[in-house]
Design a protein around this motif. Sequence first.
Motif, PDB file in Angstrom:
ATOM      1  N   LYS B 153       0.823  -1.203   0.000  1.00  0.00           N
ATOM      2  CA  LYS B 153       0.000   0.000   0.000  1.00  0.00           C
ATOM      3  C   LYS B 153       0.866   1.266   0.000  1.00  0.00           C
ATOM      4  O   LYS B 153       0.340   2.373  -0.005  1.00  0.00           O
ATOM      5  CB  LYS B 153      -0.924   0.013   1.218  1.00  0.00           C
ATOM      6  N   ILE B 155       2.408   2.614   2.396  1.00  0.00           N
ATOM      7  CA  ILE B 155       2.070   3.439   3.565  1.00  0.00           C
ATOM      8  C   ILE B 155       3.333   4.102   4.120  1.00  0.00           C
ATOM      9  O   ILE B 155       4.377   3.461   4.229  1.00  0.00           O
ATOM     10  CB  ILE B 155       1.399   2.578   4.653  1.00  0.00           C
ATOM     11  N   LEU B 156       3.217   5.367   4.480  1.00  0.00           N
ATOM     12  CA  LEU B 156       4.398   6.116   4.918  1.00  0.00           C
ATOM     13  C   LEU B 156       4.486   6.327   6.431  1.00  0.00           C
ATOM     14  O   LEU B 156       5.446   6.903   6.916  1.00  0.00           O
ATOM     15  CB  LEU B 156       4.444   7.485   4.225  1.00  0.00           C
ATOM     16  N   ASN B 157       3.474   5.875   7.177  1.00  0.00           N
ATOM     17  CA  ASN B 157       3.459   6.236   8.600  1.00  0.00           C
ATOM     18  C   ASN B 157       3.173   5.090   9.566  1.00  0.00           C
ATOM     19  O   ASN B 157       2.617   5.315  10.635  1.00  0.00           O
ATOM     20  CB  ASN B 157       2.470   7.374   8.826  1.00  0.00           C
ATOM     21  N   THR B 197       8.065  11.188  13.707  1.00  0.00           N
ATOM     22  CA  THR B 197       7.983  11.564  12.290  1.00  0.00           C
ATOM     23  C   THR B 197       6.620  11.248  11.687  1.00  0.00           C
ATOM     24  O   THR B 197       6.184  10.102  11.693  1.00  0.00           O
ATOM     25  CB  THR B 197       9.067  10.806  11.479  1.00  0.00           C
ATOM     26  N   VAL B 198       5.949  12.265  11.174  1.00  0.00           N
ATOM     27  CA  VAL B 198       4.762  12.028  10.342  1.00  0.00           C
ATOM     28  C   VAL B 198       5.136  12.482   8.938  1.00  0.00           C
ATOM     29  O   VAL B 198       5.447  13.653   8.712  1.00  0.00           O
ATOM     30  CB  VAL B 198       3.526  12.796  10.849  1.00  0.00           C
ATOM     31  N   LEU B 199       5.181  11.528   8.024  1.00  0.00           N
ATOM     32  CA  LEU B 199       5.550  11.884   6.651  1.00  0.00           C
ATOM     33  C   LEU B 199       4.315  12.365   5.901  1.00  0.00           C
ATOM     34  O   LEU B 199       3.269  11.708   5.905  1.00  0.00           O
ATOM     35  CB  LEU B 199       6.172  10.681   5.940  1.00  0.00           C
ATOM     36  N   ASP B 200       4.448  13.522   5.265  1.00  0.00           N
ATOM     37  CA  ASP B 200       3.343  14.081   4.492  1.00  0.00           C
ATOM     38  C   ASP B 200       3.133  13.296   3.205  1.00  0.00           C
ATOM     39  O   ASP B 200       3.986  12.517   2.798  1.00  0.00           O
ATOM     40  CB  ASP B 200       3.636  15.544   4.159  1.00  0.00           C
ATOM     41  N   ALA B 201       2.001  13.571   2.578  1.00  0.00           N
ATOM     42  CA  ALA B 201       1.695  12.930   1.304  1.00  0.00           C
ATOM     43  C   ALA B 201       2.867  13.133   0.356  1.00  0.00           C
ATOM     44  O   ALA B 201       3.450  14.211   0.279  1.00  0.00           O
ATOM     45  CB  ALA B 201       0.428  13.537   0.715  1.00  0.00           C
ATOM     46  N   LYS B 202       3.195  12.076  -0.352  1.00  0.00           N
ATOM     47  CA  LYS B 202       4.360  12.117  -1.226  1.00  0.00           C
ATOM     48  C   LYS B 202       4.090  12.983  -2.457  1.00  0.00           C
ATOM     49  O   LYS B 202       2.958  13.064  -2.935  1.00  0.00           O
ATOM     50  CB  LYS B 202       4.673  10.694  -1.680  1.00  0.00           C
ATOM     51  N   SER B 203       5.150  13.611  -2.943  1.00  0.00           N
ATOM     52  CA  SER B 203       5.025  14.400  -4.163  1.00  0.00           C
ATOM     53  C   SER B 203       5.289  13.497  -5.358  1.00  0.00           C
ATOM     54  O   SER B 203       6.434  13.227  -5.689  1.00  0.00           O
ATOM     55  CB  SER B 203       6.038  15.542  -4.134  1.00  0.00           C
ATOM     56  N   TRP B 204       4.216  13.020  -5.973  1.00  0.00           N
ATOM     57  CA  TRP B 204       4.383  12.097  -7.104  1.00  0.00           C
ATOM     58  C   TRP B 204       4.819  12.828  -8.367  1.00  0.00           C
ATOM     59  O   TRP B 204       5.217  12.201  -9.339  1.00  0.00           O
ATOM     60  CB  TRP B 204       3.087  11.318  -7.352  1.00  0.00           C
TER      61      TRP B 204
END
Lengths: 293, 222
Positions: B153, B155-157, B197-204
């Motif tokens: 998925k 998932i970053l967090n 750390t909370v990673l923000d939505a990735k810059s696709w």
Amino acid sequence: MSFRETLESGKFTVTAEVGPPKGTAIADMIHHMELLKGKIDAVNVTDNQSAVMRICSLSVCKIAMEQGLEPILQMTCRDRNRIGLQSDLLGASVLGIKNVLCMTGDHVSAGDHKDARPVYDLESVQLLKTVDSLNNGRDLGGNEMKGATAFFQGAVVTPEANPLEPQLMKFEKKIRSGARFFQTQAIYDIEKFRGFMEFARKFPVKILAGLVVLKSAGMANFLNNYVPGIKVPREFIDELKEAGKENALDTGLSITARHIKQLKDEGVCDGVHIMAIGMEDKVPVILERAGLL
Amino acid sequence: MIITQKRELSRLLENVENYRSFFLIGCSECATLCGTGGEEQVKELTGVLRGKGKEVTGGIVARTGCQVLGTKKELKEHKEALDKTECILVMSCGAGTQSAVEIFEDKAVYPTNDSLFLGNMTRFQMFDERCSLCGECILDRTGGICPVTNCPKGILNGPCGGMQDGKCEVSPDINCAWVRIYERMKKIDRLDEMRETVLDAKSWSKGQKPAALSTREKKEKK
């Protein structure tokens, strides 16, 4: 009182779940809604649960409102990118939907369109941040909007996860990202759940314990073997077995009712979320036995 | 390296049924390690095609098939054979095939392989995917294990509710990327950082296709 007001007042809060059907025949679903009306504080409407394509959560939330129920819009990140998610959130807001439950969502490989491209442009933590941003009048791109949303946003936590620590870290991240309430994955071991609640009580969020109704010993074994994060203790499986085939479901309803009563009487958590999975019509019986009707 | 897999022979033969003469181009890099485009495979396919009554005018294992100019140069000494060839078969990755398309403007070019992923070789002819070439590396935030690639998925967090005893809901053969990251962060004493750390939505947009890059100095340009 609204779902949010009920929770914030400290009253023991009850939610249940309605799963939209596949296809346009909604008579059964509306019947279930009628049975739930006036008996629960809000109804969760699932979002293509188990990655199986069904009527969208948004439409069914609107129908629930027409049936006199307050909906909680379940929203997963599997099928829409950030534009789609935000657009649907704005749509939900103008339809009067007040509550949203933010989830990442089961992977498409679990569902009935296994070749679909899974989206996951955002995930649960980022979706919570997005809702928070929309509530503050800005979209995820930082653009100012004409009119903000006013959602009461929640998330999911799995108290029985193994290993637990990374799950608890994520729970904290969800709170920092704006989650106001949690509906947990199904729990059966109340003593273990107390341990989780001790940790959760450190944070200013409301917790509704997730309860999945057991229909049979077979179902309990299935949950233990195949559903991540659910552990049904031996004693309940034995109890269902002893009840025999004919009385197993009735016993399952009583187990859920017993748990609700215990959680409420002992003030373990702020409420319960009943997942009857196809037996929504039995929810009133459970509530009656729990002394809530 | 780029991991490739041979296509079904029937599909290849169907692709080229209207052509009679072929020139084969393998690659000494990834395709050789994958066993899809080395000396051995070029020889093997030559035999198969001849067995089907086709003419094979020649073949090479290019040093680096995705290197357009280099491959073009290597092919020069095969001009005579190539002039007699109707169809080029490329036994490397999609990049190699498209090098050939650029080199042979007026000839048919077909791939013999499917290109699967950017892979690490773990044992002889065993590969797994660890990097998705997303355009913006986050390994500095995740203990050096990529959740964009290792979590189905992306998932970053942190782990999702589908994790069971450290395994992924998609398959018990997949170890949960976030449990792996957690274990690693614990070992290198960075758990607090993981918690904070909370990673923000990735810059696709960083991985927008088609990507291109030039690191040439301006003065080098003619």
